[in-house]
Design a protein around this motif. Structure first.
Motif, short mmCIF file in Angstrom:
data_model
loop_
_atom_site.label_atom_id
_atom_site.label_comp_id
_atom_site.label_asym_id
_atom_site.label_seq_id
_atom_site.Cartn_x
_atom_site.Cartn_y
_atom_site.Cartn_z
N GLY A 57 0.78 -1.23 0.00
CA GLY A 57 0.00 0.00 0.00
C GLY A 57 0.81 1.28 0.00
O GLY A 57 0.24 2.36 -0.09
N GLY A 58 2.14 1.20 0.10
CA GLY A 58 2.95 2.41 0.18
C GLY A 58 3.71 2.75 -1.09
O GLY A 58 4.48 3.73 -1.11
N LEU A 59 3.53 1.98 -2.15
CA LEU A 59 4.33 2.15 -3.35
C LEU A 59 4.08 3.52 -4.00
O LEU A 59 2.94 3.90 -4.24
N GLU A 60 5.18 4.23 -4.28
CA GLU A 60 5.09 5.54 -4.93
C GLU A 60 5.76 5.54 -6.31
O GLU A 60 5.36 6.32 -7.18
N TYR A 61 6.78 4.72 -6.50
CA TYR A 61 7.50 4.65 -7.77
C TYR A 61 7.52 3.21 -8.25
O TYR A 61 7.92 2.31 -7.50
N LEU A 62 7.10 2.98 -9.49
CA LEU A 62 7.10 1.63 -10.05
C LEU A 62 7.58 1.67 -11.49
O LEU A 62 7.01 2.38 -12.32
N ASN A 63 8.62 0.92 -11.77
CA ASN A 63 9.15 0.80 -13.13
C ASN A 63 8.98 -0.64 -13.59
O ASN A 63 9.66 -1.54 -13.10
N VAL A 64 8.04 -0.85 -14.53
CA VAL A 64 7.85 -2.17 -15.12
C VAL A 64 8.07 -2.08 -16.63
O VAL A 64 7.43 -2.79 -17.41
N SER A 65 8.97 -1.21 -17.05
CA SER A 65 9.24 -1.04 -18.47
C SER A 65 9.74 -2.34 -19.09
O SER A 65 10.35 -3.17 -18.41
N CYS A 66 9.45 -2.51 -20.37
CA CYS A 66 9.83 -3.73 -21.11
C CYS A 66 9.26 -4.98 -20.45
O CYS A 66 9.89 -6.05 -20.44
N LEU A 67 8.07 -4.84 -19.88
CA LEU A 67 7.43 -5.98 -19.20
C LEU A 67 7.20 -7.12 -20.18
O LEU A 67 6.60 -6.92 -21.25
N CYS A 68 7.69 -8.29 -19.83
CA CYS A 68 7.54 -9.45 -20.71
C CYS A 68 6.09 -9.92 -20.73
O CYS A 68 5.37 -9.87 -19.72
N TRP A 69 5.64 -10.39 -21.88
CA TRP A 69 4.26 -10.84 -22.05
C TRP A 69 3.97 -12.01 -21.13
O TRP A 69 4.78 -12.90 -20.92
N SER A 70 2.77 -12.00 -20.51
CA SER A 70 2.38 -13.06 -19.58
C SER A 70 1.21 -13.85 -20.16
O SER A 70 0.22 -13.26 -20.61
N PRO A 71 1.29 -15.19 -20.15
CA PRO A 71 0.17 -16.00 -20.63
C PRO A 71 -1.03 -15.94 -19.70
O PRO A 71 -2.11 -16.43 -20.03
N PHE A 72 -0.85 -15.33 -18.51
CA PHE A 72 -1.94 -15.25 -17.53
C PHE A 72 -2.76 -13.96 -17.68
O PHE A 72 -3.63 -13.69 -16.87
N GLY A 73 -2.47 -13.18 -18.71
CA GLY A 73 -3.20 -11.94 -18.92
C GLY A 73 -2.33 -10.73 -18.67
O GLY A 73 -1.17 -10.84 -18.28
N ASP A 74 -2.89 -9.55 -18.91
CA ASP A 74 -2.15 -8.31 -18.72
C ASP A 74 -1.95 -8.06 -17.22
O ASP A 74 -2.90 -7.79 -16.50
N PRO A 75 -0.69 -8.14 -16.75
CA PRO A 75 -0.46 -8.00 -15.30
C PRO A 75 -0.62 -6.57 -14.80
O PRO A 75 -0.78 -6.35 -13.60
N THR A 76 -0.59 -5.58 -15.70
CA THR A 76 -0.57 -4.20 -15.26
C THR A 76 -1.89 -3.73 -14.66
O THR A 76 -1.95 -2.70 -13.99
N ALA A 77 -2.98 -4.48 -14.91
CA ALA A 77 -4.29 -4.07 -14.37
C ALA A 77 -4.26 -3.96 -12.85
O ALA A 77 -4.92 -3.10 -12.26
N GLY A 78 -3.48 -4.83 -12.21
CA GLY A 78 -3.41 -4.83 -10.75
C GLY A 78 -2.79 -3.58 -10.16
O GLY A 78 -2.93 -3.31 -8.96
N ILE A 79 -2.10 -2.80 -10.99
CA ILE A 79 -1.47 -1.58 -10.50
C ILE A 79 -2.53 -0.58 -10.03
O ILE A 79 -2.26 0.30 -9.21
N GLY A 80 -3.74 -0.72 -10.55
CA GLY A 80 -4.82 0.18 -10.17
C GLY A 80 -5.17 0.14 -8.70
O GLY A 80 -5.91 1.01 -8.20
N PHE A 81 -4.63 -0.85 -7.96
CA PHE A 81 -4.90 -0.93 -6.52
C PHE A 81 -3.89 -0.13 -5.71
O PHE A 81 -3.96 -0.11 -4.48
N SER A 82 -2.92 0.50 -6.38
CA SER A 82 -1.87 1.24 -5.69
C SER A 82 -2.22 2.73 -5.64
O SER A 82 -1.80 3.51 -6.50
N SER A 83 -2.97 3.13 -4.64
CA SER A 83 -3.52 4.48 -4.60
C SER A 83 -2.49 5.56 -4.31
O SER A 83 -2.76 6.74 -4.55
N ASN A 84 -1.31 5.20 -3.80
CA ASN A 84 -0.28 6.19 -3.49
C ASN A 84 0.73 6.39 -4.61
O ASN A 84 1.67 7.18 -4.47
#
Length: 386
Positions: free
Chosen positions: A234-261
């Motif tokens: 819950g405290g994350l302020e900076y996140l770098n996921v550049s060049c994120l490798c493709w995941s067969p489990f779906g787009d992982p970036t959707a979960g970032i929406g839970f990081s309100s800070n």
């Protein structure tokens, strides 16, 4: 003469106070040339030691630089001389082995910062020596230490509970098992770097401390549950996921929406990120100040409209070479994003010159920079608390 007093009669603590009052580095270096006693005062008050090695992580050595190999006996002599070091920089000392770290075990009781970048001969045994000899360690950099594994990281995390800054970039044998040991034991973590660690999916971060505020995960194979684990503190302020490798489990970036800070988000070259994830992030991360979407080709009109509508604190936006940024998408950014001050934009093939000129006219407060694709570099950095 009876009763005559000189500076040599001062006790050691007074001489140490004088040494600390010297502002000039030249004066500090010359202090120990006075006599053996002053040299001892200088040695006992040295807090940092850095080797000028021929190889560094910043690039090849200059032609004028002479190669210098740091081996175990060098460390022994220096660490026995400077016994109160708080910071030790061995980055690029490729000849350092586990045997050299035995002296860190003996003299590292005050160490708080240890840098072993590119020390490719250090193994799990070396990490066990650090764990037993450096209980006050707050920061360690193991960049490109290719021989360390989850077992070594777990031993280290069990012995150094005060970690705040850990760099594991390019440590190819580290997986979520090692990360789990780190996040479970080290509840003061602020900064973690795991870029180019193929074995880390992110689930090891589940239950991490709320102190975790900065994470670099460039070129990693994160999965949706891994992203949820990363933001779980819950405290994350900076996140770098550049060049994120493709995941067969779906787009992982959707979960970032839970990081309100979250304030800084780097999606550079995340070519598979979709509009659904963009919408979720714009709604769940209202504090975003800078967002890098360079080369995110799957962001389409729906995504740009969501950014314009919801990202009212966004100050800097990177849209370099986004193939699906069209005139309507730019207009959405133009009409929204009231705090925007810099737009990094070039190579957007669907944008018309007219739309760009209209944007410049209506948003004279926004500076357009036609720069090459770049990663986010915040104008602040996390510093270790004393």
């Amino acid at each position: 003469m009876e009763g005559f007093t000189s500076i040599m009669h001062l006790p050691d603590d007074c001489l140490a106070f004088i040494f600390h009052c010297l502002n000039s580095s030249i004066d500090r270096q010359s202090f120990g040339l006075t006599c053996r006693r002053w040299l001892q005062i200088q040695n006992l008050n040295r807090r940092s030691l850095q080797f000028q090695c021929s190889f560094t992580i910043f690039g090849p050595p200059s032609l004028s630089m002479k190669p210098f190999c740091v081996e175990a006996f060098h460390l022994h002599r220096l660490l026995s001389r400077f016994q109160h070091l708080e910071s030790l920089y061995l980055s690029g000392c490729t000849d350092i082995t586990d045997s050299g770290l035995t002296y860190v075990q003996s003299y590292g009781s005050n160490l708080q910062n240890l840098h072993l970048d590119c020390c490719s001969n250090v193994t799990d045994y070396g990490l066990s020596l650090i764990a037993s000899g450096c209980p006050l360690l707050k920061a360690i950099s193991l960049y490109r230490c290719l021989k360390i594994t989850d077992n070594g990281l777990e031993t280290l995390a069990n012995g150094c509970l005060s970690f705040k800054h850990v760099n594991l970039s390019y440590c190819s044998q580290i997986s979520d098992k090692g990360v789990k040991a780190l996040t479970r034991n080290c509840r003061q973590l602020q900064v973690v770097k795991i870029s180019n660690c193929d074995g880390i999916a992110g689930v090891g971060f589940e239950g991490c401390s709320e102190t975790l505020a900065y994470l670099e995960a460039d070129s990693c194979k994160l999965i949706p549950d891994g992203i949820k684990g990363i933001v779980s503190g819950g405290g994350l302020e900076y996140l770098n996921v550049s060049c994120l490798c493709w995941s067969p489990f779906g787009d992982p970036t959707a979960g970032i929406g839970f990081s309100s800070n979250l304030k800084f988000l780097d999606f550079r070259m995340c070519r598979s990120v979709c509009d659904a994830s963009i919408v979720a992030i714009t709604k769940g991360c209202p504090l975003l100040q800078e967002w890098n979407l360079a080369l995110c080709h799957e962001v389409k009109l729906c995504g740009w409209q969501a950014i314009g509508l919801n990202c009212q604190n966004l100050e800097r936006l990177h849209v370099n070479r986004c193939r699906n940024l069209c005139d309507l998408g730019l207009r959405s950014i133009q009409n929204g994003c009231k705090s925007l001050s810099i737009l990094y934009m070039n190579g957007c093939v669907r944008l018309s010159a007219a739309a760009v000129e209209v944007f410049k006219c209506y948003r004279a407060d926004v500076q357009i920079k036609e720069v090459e694709i770049m990663s986010i570099n915040p104008n602040w950095e996390y510093r270790l608390n004393s």
